[in-house]
Write a protein that holds these residues in place. Sequence first.
Motif, PDB file in Angstrom:
ATOM      1  N   ARG A 498      -5.552  21.133  -4.906  1.00  0.00           N
ATOM      2  CA  ARG A 498      -4.726  21.783  -5.925  1.00  0.00           C
ATOM      3  C   ARG A 498      -3.626  22.568  -5.227  1.00  0.00           C
ATOM      4  O   ARG A 498      -3.798  23.079  -4.124  1.00  0.00           O
ATOM      5  CB  ARG A 498      -5.568  22.700  -6.810  1.00  0.00           C
ATOM      6  N   LYS A 499      -2.514  22.679  -5.874  1.00  0.00           N
ATOM      7  CA  LYS A 499      -1.371  23.369  -5.291  1.00  0.00           C
ATOM      8  C   LYS A 499      -1.571  24.867  -5.376  1.00  0.00           C
ATOM      9  O   LYS A 499      -1.911  25.417  -6.430  1.00  0.00           O
ATOM     10  CB  LYS A 499      -0.089  22.956  -6.016  1.00  0.00           C
ATOM     11  N   SER A 500      -1.347  25.558  -4.272  1.00  0.00           N
ATOM     12  CA  SER A 500      -1.463  27.011  -4.237  1.00  0.00           C
ATOM     13  C   SER A 500      -0.229  27.635  -4.857  1.00  0.00           C
ATOM     14  O   SER A 500       0.894  27.126  -4.723  1.00  0.00           O
ATOM     15  CB  SER A 500      -1.618  27.487  -2.791  1.00  0.00           C
ATOM     16  N   ALA A 501      -0.409  28.778  -5.520  1.00  0.00           N
ATOM     17  CA  ALA A 501       0.721  29.505  -6.084  1.00  0.00           C
ATOM     18  C   ALA A 501       1.648  30.036  -4.996  1.00  0.00           C
ATOM     19  O   ALA A 501       2.808  30.364  -5.246  1.00  0.00           O
ATOM     20  CB  ALA A 501       0.203  30.662  -6.943  1.00  0.00           C
ATOM     21  N   LEU A 502       1.117  30.106  -3.762  1.00  0.00           N
ATOM     22  CA  LEU A 502       1.904  30.631  -2.649  1.00  0.00           C
ATOM     23  C   LEU A 502       2.615  29.536  -1.867  1.00  0.00           C
ATOM     24  O   LEU A 502       3.281  29.820  -0.865  1.00  0.00           O
ATOM     25  CB  LEU A 502       0.984  31.408  -1.697  1.00  0.00           C
TER      26      LEU A 502
END
Length: 636
Positions: A498-502
């Motif tokens: 999953r893609k990190s918000a950072l």
Amino acid sequence: MTAPHTSSEHVQRFGIEHDSTEAMRALFHPKRIAIIGATPRRGFANNIHQGILRQGFEGEIFGVTPRHEEVLGAPCYPRVDEIPGGVDKAIVVVPSHVVPEVLEQCPAAGVKAVNIITSGFGEQSDDDAIQRQEYIREFARRTGVRVVGPNCLGLVSTPARMIAKSGPYSTVLEGPVGLVFQSGLLTYGMILPPQERGIGYSYVVTTGNEADLEAADFIKYFVEDDATRIIACFIEQFRNPDKLRHVARLALEKGKPLIVLKIGRSEGGQRAARAHTGSLVGSDEIADATMRQLGIVRVRTLDEMIETIAAFHSKRLPRGDGVGTIFISGGAGGLVSDLSQDIGIHLPELAPETVEKLKPVIPEYGTIGNPLDTTGQAATQPEITEGSLVSMAEDPNVDVVIYGQAYPTMIDNDTPVGQVLKSMPERYPDKVFLVMSLVSGKLHDGFRWGEPPGDPVNTWDGTPFLQGADDSLQAVKSMIDYAAFRRDWLRGHRPSVRKSALADEARDLVLAAEGHPLTERAAKDLLKLYDIPTTRESLAVSADRAAAEATRLGFPVVLKIESPDILHKTDAGGLELNLGTEAEVRSAYDQIIKRVTQYDPNARINGVLVQEMAPAGREIILGMSQDPDFGPAIAV
């Protein structure tokens, strides 16, 4: 469980221009075959032609050659597109420079799939050979005719009674194993000796240079094929890791173990792969980690592959990791105990109630334990064998029961001991039962005190007897690990991405380096985004400033050069440790600048990093690389 991908989704994800369903059907279940290059002379074309006839193929065979009107009873035509009614499969055995010409005739002949046996393509380094292979790839994309090879030995389909493969086969035994090999010659050892032990095959395919169809395409076909329960592969390179991941997950869903012998661990193995198929071999560590993540069973040798295939014939998988072993020799038990420790097999202590059951069964000079030594009396007293097997099977700590032999030999079901063994799987359906000999070799008829055996068998509940202690125990460990992995996978314990918000902020830090390696300070800024603790530090551009920062941080401190051009600080003299006073810091600063300037006068120097000296502790290295095949990988 995720829904299977549709054909259009599969095309979009993996770049497959043409649906291969019809082509695979034509490859493994053709109705009409053309042998382009048919000849009565000895060679690959003649050998394959005879193999197709020998196995009893019920379709039609045609030869393509201007030199003969008939070969081995097959009518011949000068061109494949002149065969009345056309053909669905073509086997090409002509010189490499002629291959493009004959391929262009195939679409008009109705050919859905082509198997190119001929060599002289991407496995060679000259430009002409490489261009010929690129032509094959372009031909398949342009026409939709799928291609196996070039530079291979062909394939086998026992459901179609077709040995369209060069080799010394009088017949190929039908069974549940599908073989996908990027090496043709190695299939000889995987077909002939195992057949003597009753191991049979659904399909065998040698993929060669894989100009079009690759190993993963055949794995997918075998996963979806009802006749195949076990898939074994010899791999030099995974050409499309995304496709590999897809088919490996399909295999897990279907419960079909995928066994892989992957070469390229050594420099020599990588060179051999390049020379054989012209393929580059990536990082073995990353390939190995990927296979573990996908539940792929990796083996080291062909012998281990054979025993692993044999073990997976079992009708059930182990419910746990406890292995109980039974031998008529204390020495054998000691050997198996040592090997089990090396391999990582768990030989649990027998439960107290099991020990009590065995006390009246095992002679006094035997050993009650795991391994269990029943003594030679078990050969003439079936009650010892029955009591041992029943006690071991009923032990709550045991999931797999191994009945040991000194050498490969059949067991006569028409004896009291044979009857006991035969009954065990039905009596204890939650346990896995295996017979294992300490050495491998010729399978003997069995021993019945001078009488001929009445019903000799070399399988136990459909599972072939295992041979060779080391390879067999490795196979048992693989089966246990696969069963555990699949249980977790079916429960939903799967690796997720999953893609990190950072991610955008981290990417900006990397892009700011403009293609250069990150400095230590910039790398730590990236780590801090993810709450990974780092040492406190400050950049100084003078000796006085370095001394002041050291006082602020607290002694002792470390000084390190910061330069995008200096990757190895120690080599450049750009590092000083355990500095305890301001005077030491000033002196160290000046010395570092002097040494680094001498080491590389053109190096860009940002300053000197003043960093707190970390206390002693456990060291860990965390790294990341971008593998050209498998993408980003983290090393710990």
